[in-house]
Design a protein around this motif. Structure first.
Motif, PDB file in Angstrom:
ATOM      1  N   GLY A   1       2.187   2.849  16.299  1.00 24.62           N
ATOM      2  CA  GLY A   1       3.108   3.970  16.219  1.00 24.62           C
ATOM      3  C   GLY A   1       2.633   4.945  15.158  1.00 24.62           C
ATOM      4  N   THR A   2       3.576   5.597  14.492  1.00 28.79           N
ATOM      5  CA  THR A   2       3.215   6.549  13.433  1.00 28.79           C
ATOM      6  C   THR A   2       3.542   6.016  12.053  1.00 28.79           C
ATOM      7  OG1 THR A   2       5.396   7.596  13.646  1.00 28.79           O
ATOM      8  CG2 THR A   2       3.578   8.530  14.945  1.00 28.79           C
ATOM      9  N   GLY A   3       4.109   4.813  11.982  1.00 30.38           N
ATOM     10  CA  GLY A   3       4.562   4.322  10.682  1.00 30.38           C
ATOM     11  C   GLY A   3       3.707   3.259  10.053  1.00 30.38           C
ATOM     12  N   VAL A   4       2.736   2.686  10.792  1.00 30.90           N
ATOM     13  CA  VAL A   4       1.917   1.596  10.253  1.00 30.90           C
ATOM     14  C   VAL A   4       0.470   1.823  10.670  1.00 30.90           C
ATOM     15  CG1 VAL A   4       1.515  -0.890  10.193  1.00 30.90           C
ATOM     16  CG2 VAL A   4       3.859  -0.017  10.479  1.00 30.90           C
TER      17      VAL A   4
ATOM     18  N   SER B   1      -0.498   5.274  -3.706  1.00 34.18           N
ATOM     19  CA  SER B   1      -0.411   4.067  -2.885  1.00 34.18           C
ATOM     20  C   SER B   1       0.251   2.984  -3.736  1.00 34.18           C
ATOM     21  CB  SER B   1      -1.817   3.615  -2.471  1.00 34.18           C
ATOM     22  OG  SER B   1      -1.811   2.298  -1.957  1.00 34.18           O
ATOM     23  N   VAL B   2       1.408   2.480  -3.273  1.00 33.75           N
ATOM     24  CA  VAL B   2       2.159   1.505  -4.061  1.00 33.75           C
ATOM     25  C   VAL B   2       2.384   0.249  -3.228  1.00 33.75           C
ATOM     26  CG1 VAL B   2       3.330   3.332  -5.344  1.00 33.75           C
ATOM     27  CG2 VAL B   2       4.428   2.368  -3.311  1.00 33.75           C
ATOM     28  N   PRO B   3       2.620  -0.896  -3.880  1.00 33.18           N
ATOM     29  CA  PRO B   3       2.941  -2.108  -3.112  1.00 33.18           C
ATOM     30  C   PRO B   3       4.135  -1.864  -2.201  1.00 33.18           C
ATOM     31  CG  PRO B   3       2.488  -2.662  -5.388  1.00 33.18           C
ATOM     32  CD  PRO B   3       2.542  -1.166  -5.319  1.00 33.18           C
ATOM     33  N   ALA B   4       4.054  -2.404  -0.987  1.00 36.83           N
ATOM     34  CA  ALA B   4       5.106  -2.145  -0.008  1.00 36.83           C
ATOM     35  C   ALA B   4       6.375  -2.924  -0.295  1.00 36.83           C
ATOM     36  CB  ALA B   4       4.602  -2.460   1.401  1.00 36.83           C
ATOM     37  N   SER B   5       6.257  -4.114  -0.913  1.00 40.25           N
ATOM     38  CA  SER B   5       7.441  -4.929  -1.156  1.00 40.25           C
ATOM     39  C   SER B   5       8.060  -4.591  -2.495  1.00 40.25           C
ATOM     40  CB  SER B   5       7.087  -6.416  -1.118  1.00 40.25           C
ATOM     41  OG  SER B   5       6.359  -6.781  -2.268  1.00 40.25           O
ATOM     42  N   VAL B   6       9.368  -4.689  -2.571  1.00 41.49           N
ATOM     43  CA  VAL B   6      10.087  -4.408  -3.802  1.00 41.49           C
ATOM     44  C   VAL B   6       9.665  -5.366  -4.904  1.00 41.49           C
ATOM     45  CG1 VAL B   6      12.365  -4.362  -4.888  1.00 41.49           C
ATOM     46  CG2 VAL B   6      12.056  -3.427  -2.586  1.00 41.49           C
ATOM     47  N   ASP B   7       9.496  -6.646  -4.564  1.00 45.21           N
ATOM     48  CA  ASP B   7       9.150  -7.646  -5.562  1.00 45.21           C
ATOM     49  C   ASP B   7       7.778  -7.368  -6.172  1.00 45.21           C
ATOM     50  OD1 ASP B   7      10.348  -9.970  -6.767  1.00 45.21           O
ATOM     51  OD2 ASP B   7       8.666 -11.111  -5.971  1.00 45.21           O
ATOM     52  N   ALA B   8       6.820  -6.959  -5.339  1.00 51.80           N
ATOM     53  CA  ALA B   8       5.492  -6.643  -5.861  1.00 51.80           C
ATOM     54  C   ALA B   8       5.526  -5.393  -6.729  1.00 51.80           C
ATOM     55  CB  ALA B   8       4.511  -6.458  -4.705  1.00 51.80           C
ATOM     56  N   ARG B   9       6.367  -4.424  -6.364  1.00 52.77           N
ATOM     57  CA  ARG B   9       6.462  -3.209  -7.173  1.00 52.77           C
ATOM     58  C   ARG B   9       7.058  -3.501  -8.542  1.00 52.77           C
ATOM     59  NH1 ARG B   9       8.160  -0.903  -2.314  1.00 52.77           N
ATOM     60  NH2 ARG B   9      10.330  -0.740  -2.976  1.00 52.77           N
TER      61      ARG B   9
ATOM     62  N   ILE C   1      -4.094 -10.087   3.950  1.00 56.60           N
ATOM     63  CA  ILE C   1      -3.382  -8.868   4.337  1.00 56.60           C
ATOM     64  C   ILE C   1      -2.653  -8.360   3.098  1.00 56.60           C
ATOM     65  CG2 ILE C   1      -1.628  -7.813   5.813  1.00 56.60           C
ATOM     66  CD1 ILE C   1      -2.058 -10.062   7.814  1.00 56.60           C
ATOM     67  N   VAL C   2      -2.917  -7.118   2.739  1.00 52.94           N
ATOM     68  CA  VAL C   2      -2.261  -6.488   1.597  1.00 52.94           C
ATOM     69  C   VAL C   2      -1.472  -5.286   2.111  1.00 52.94           C
ATOM     70  CG1 VAL C   2      -2.612  -5.279  -0.586  1.00 52.94           C
ATOM     71  CG2 VAL C   2      -4.072  -7.232   0.014  1.00 52.94           C
ATOM     72  N   GLN C   3      -0.212  -5.220   1.750  1.00 45.50           N
ATOM     73  CA  GLN C   3       0.630  -4.121   2.223  1.00 45.50           C
ATOM     74  C   GLN C   3       0.791  -3.070   1.130  1.00 45.50           C
ATOM     75  OE1 GLN C   3       4.247  -5.025   4.331  1.00 45.50           O
ATOM     76  NE2 GLN C   3       3.510  -7.035   4.991  1.00 45.50           N
ATOM     77  N   ARG C   4       0.512  -1.830   1.487  1.00 42.97           N
ATOM     78  CA  ARG C   4       0.732  -0.690   0.600  1.00 42.97           C
ATOM     79  C   ARG C   4       1.527   0.376   1.351  1.00 42.97           C
ATOM     80  NH1 ARG C   4      -0.508  -3.669  -2.787  1.00 42.97           N
ATOM     81  NH2 ARG C   4      -2.043  -3.466  -4.462  1.00 42.97           N
ATOM     82  N   ARG C   5       2.248   1.183   0.611  1.00 41.62           N
ATOM     83  CA  ARG C   5       2.988   2.286   1.220  1.00 41.62           C
ATOM     84  C   ARG C   5       2.552   3.601   0.587  1.00 41.62           C
ATOM     85  NH1 ARG C   5       8.006   1.472  -0.368  1.00 41.62           N
ATOM     86  NH2 ARG C   5       8.123   3.299  -1.704  1.00 41.62           N
TER      87      ARG C   5
ATOM     88  N   GLY D   1       5.121   7.782   3.487  1.00 38.08           N
ATOM     89  CA  GLY D   1       6.014   6.780   4.057  1.00 38.08           C
ATOM     90  C   GLY D   1       5.320   5.765   4.943  1.00 38.08           C
ATOM     91  N   THR D   2       4.051   6.016   5.287  1.00 34.30           N
ATOM     92  CA  THR D   2       3.316   5.088   6.145  1.00 34.30           C
ATOM     93  C   THR D   2       3.032   3.788   5.404  1.00 34.30           C
ATOM     94  OG1 THR D   2       2.233   6.923   7.303  1.00 34.30           O
ATOM     95  CG2 THR D   2       1.200   4.741   7.492  1.00 34.30           C
ATOM     96  N   VAL D   3       3.210   2.666   6.089  1.00 33.60           N
ATOM     97  CA  VAL D   3       2.811   1.371   5.551  1.00 33.60           C
ATOM     98  C   VAL D   3       1.363   1.124   5.946  1.00 33.60           C
ATOM     99  CG1 VAL D   3       3.172  -1.120   5.620  1.00 33.60           C
ATOM    100  CG2 VAL D   3       5.141   0.429   5.603  1.00 33.60           C
ATOM    101  N   MET D   4       0.528   0.852   4.948  1.00 28.82           N
ATOM    102  CA  MET D   4      -0.883   0.568   5.185  1.00 28.82           C
ATOM    103  C   MET D   4      -1.104  -0.933   5.058  1.00 28.82           C
ATOM    104  SD  MET D   4      -2.581   3.684   2.947  1.00 28.82           S
ATOM    105  CE  MET D   4      -1.515   3.383   1.531  1.00 28.82           C
ATOM    106  N   LEU D   5      -1.583  -1.548   6.133  1.00 26.92           N
ATOM    107  CA  LEU D   5      -1.948  -2.959   6.097  1.00 26.92           C
ATOM    108  C   LEU D   5      -3.453  -3.044   5.881  1.00 26.92           C
ATOM    109  CD1 LEU D   5       0.137  -4.491   9.043  1.00 26.92           C
ATOM    110  CD2 LEU D   5       0.739  -4.323   6.634  1.00 26.92           C
ATOM    111  N   LEU D   6      -3.842  -3.500   4.717  1.00 26.90           N
ATOM    112  CA  LEU D   6      -5.259  -3.598   4.368  1.00 26.90           C
ATOM    113  C   LEU D   6      -5.746  -5.010   4.646  1.00 26.90           C
ATOM    114  CD1 LEU D   6      -5.065  -1.821   0.885  1.00 26.90           C
ATOM    115  CD2 LEU D   6      -5.037  -0.796   3.169  1.00 26.90           C
TER     116      LEU D   6
END
Length: 406
Positions: A46-49, A67-75, A282-286, A301-306
Motif C-alpha cells: 500500500g502507501t503506508g509500509v 527516522s524514529v523507532p516505530a514502537s512506543v517502547d523502543a522510542r 526486521i527493524v521497524q522505523r517510522r 508517517g510511513t512505516v519502514m521495515l528494514l
C-alpha cells in the motif's frame, strides 16, 4: 536470482517474497529469500509500509534524523534525555568492570553441565548468562530470572510485522503481549519504589532515579520504563547472538582451533556472526517527515521495515557475502546506526566473546549431537530454540583465561 527448490512462492510478486520470509518453516535458512527480496528493491505494501533491504537503503533509513523507532517502547529508551541517563551503565569502563562477573557466570554454567557430558547451548548458556548480567546491572533479584525470561519472550513475539502487512491480527498473541507488558510495568514500578524507600545502591535503576547534572532526576515512571526497555531489548538479542556464535563454531571446526590458539579471535567471530546471522532481522522505523532514502521517496508517517540480514549479504558490501569469514572485515548494521545505535553493544559483545572463548577452552571436542538445531518461529527476532552439543569432556574451571577478551 531464483530460489532453490522447496520455496513455493511467486517469484514475480515481491510482496509474496516478503510474506514468505515471515513463515516459520523458512526460519532455519531465510537467506535465499532475503537475497531475492533485496534484489527486487524497495517493496511497498500500500502507501503506508515499505520494506527496505539493501545496505544503502537500510543504513540511510537508520541514519536519517527524522527516522524514529516505530514502537512506543523502543522510542522510550531512545528519547535523548533517557538515553543519556542509561548510557552510563554501558561506558567502556563500566563494561570492563563486568568482565570478572561474566567470566564467573560462564564457568558456573559450564560446571553445571559438566557431569552430564553434553550441553544445550540455548538454555545452558545463551539464556542464563545475559539474564544474570542484565539483572546485576539493573539490580534485580537473581531468583526472578525465569519469570523475567517468560515475559520478555512474550514481548518479542509482538515484533512480527505480519498484522501490519496483511491487516490481520493474532488475538491470542495480543493478549499474551498485553499481559506480559502489564506485568513487567508493575514489576519495574515496584523495583523503583523499593529504591525510593530503601538504602542507597549503585545499580542502574538507583542511578536513574538519583540523576546527574546532564540528565536530571528521572521520574519513577521514566526510570521503570527505561529499565524494562533495556531488559527487553538487550536480553533476547544477546542470547541469540551467543547461540548463533556456538552454531557457527560447530559448523566451522577450524574456527574452534583458531580461537583456542588466539582468544582475541573471538572479536572477529562475534562480528561475522552478527553479519551472517544477526538476531534482529526486521527493524521497524517510522518517517517523522518526508524522506529521500537513496532516491526512494518515503512520505511522512510511513512505516519502514528494514531487513538488516538481507543488507549484510549485499554483494555491494562484501565480495563473498554468503561465506562465513571472520577476518576482521564484517560490516553490519546489527546494532543499528546513527542516532539510534545500540549503546548496549559493548556489553553484548563482551558477553558473547567471553562465552565463545570459554566454550572452546573448556568443552573438549565439541560437536553436533543427534538431530539438527531448531529455531523459534519468530521472524523479526530470530534465534535458536535448541542446540545440543556433545563433547568428550569438560576441562576444569581453573584453566586460565588468557588473554583478556575485554
Amino acid at each position: 536470482m531464483r530460489l532453490p527448490s522447496g520455496h513455493d512462492v511467486d517469484h514475480d510478486d515481491p510482496r509474496a517474497l516478503v510474506l514468505r520470509f515471515l513463515d516459520k518453516d523458512v526460519r532455519a535458512d531465510p537467506y535465499p529469500l532475503l537475497n531475492c527480496i533485496r534484489e527486487t528493491g524497495p517493496v511497498w505494501f500500500g502507501t503506508g509500509v515499505v520494506v527496505l533491504s539493501s545496505r544503502a537503503h537500510c543504513e540511510a533509513a537508520l541514519r536519517a534524523t527524522d527516522s524514529v523507532p516505530a514502537s512506543v517502547d523502543a522510542r522510550t529508551v531512545s528519547a535523548a534525555r533517557l538515553r543519556r541517563a542509561a548510557e552510563s551503565a554501558f561506558s567502556a569502563d563500566a563494561v570492563a568492570n563486568l568482565l570478572p562477573l561474566v567470566r564467573a557466570l560462564v564457568d558456573d554454567r559450564l560446571d553445571s553441565v559438566a557431569a552430564r557430558g553434553r550441553l544445550e547451548a540455548v538454555t545452558d548458556l545463551a539464556y542464563p548468562v545475559p539474564m544474570a548480567v542484565l539483572s546485576h546491572v539493573l539490580g534485580l533479584p537473581s531468583g526472578d530470572a525465569f519469570w523475567l525470561h517468560r515475559r520478555t519472550m512474550a514481548l518479542s513475539r509482538a515484533l512480527d510485522p505480519r498484522p501490519l502487512l496483511t491487516g490481520t491480527s493474532d488475538a491470542s498473541g495480543l493478549v499474551e503481549h498485553s499481559r506480559a507488558l502489564t506485568e513487567l510495568e508493575a514489576y519495574f514500578a515496584e523495583a523503583v519504589r523499593k529504591r525510593r524507600r530503601g538504602a542507597v545502591s549503585d545499580d542502574l535503576l538507583s542511578r536513574l532515579i538519583r540523576g546527574d547534572d546532564r540528565t536530571g532526576r528521572l521520574t519513577d515512571a521514566e526510570a521503570a520504563s527505561v529499565g524494562r526497555s533495556l531488559l527487553a531489548s538487550g536480553y533476547e538479542t544477546t542470547a541469540a547472538l551467543i547461540s548463533g556464535g556456538v552454531l557457527a563454531l560447530l559448523r566451522a571446526p577450524h574456527q574452534i582451533q583458531a580461537l583456542q590458539r588466539d582468544p582475541g579471535h573471538a572479536r572477529h567471530l562475534v562480528e561475522e556472526t552478527l553479519r551472517m546471522d544477526p538476531p534482529l532481522q526486521i527493524v521497524q522505523r517510522r518517517a517523522e517527515a518526508d524522506l529521500d532514502v537513496c532516491g526512494t521517496t518515503v512520505p511522512r508517517g510511513t512505516v519502514m521495515l528494514l531487513l538488516p540480514a538481507a543488507s549484510h549479504r549485499d554483494p555491494a558490501l562484501v565480495s563473498s557475502p554468503d561465506v562465513f569469514a571472520p577476518n576482521g572485515d564484517s560490516p553490519h548494521l546489527a546494532f543499528g546506526a546513527g542516532p539510534h545505535h545500540c549503546f548496549g553493544a559493548p556489553l553484548a559483545r563482551l558477553i558473547a566473546q567471553s562465552v565463545l572463548v570459554r566454550f572452546t577452552q573448556r568443552v573438549v571436542a565439541p560437536r553436533f549431537a543427534l538431530g539438527s538445531p531448531s529455531y523459534r518461529p519468530a521472524a523479526a527476532l530470530r534465534g535458536l530454540q535448541a542446540l545440543w552439543v556433545d563433547a568428550d569432556g569438560f576441562a576444569a574451571r581453573d584453566l586460565p583465561w588468557q588473554p583478556s577478551t575485554a
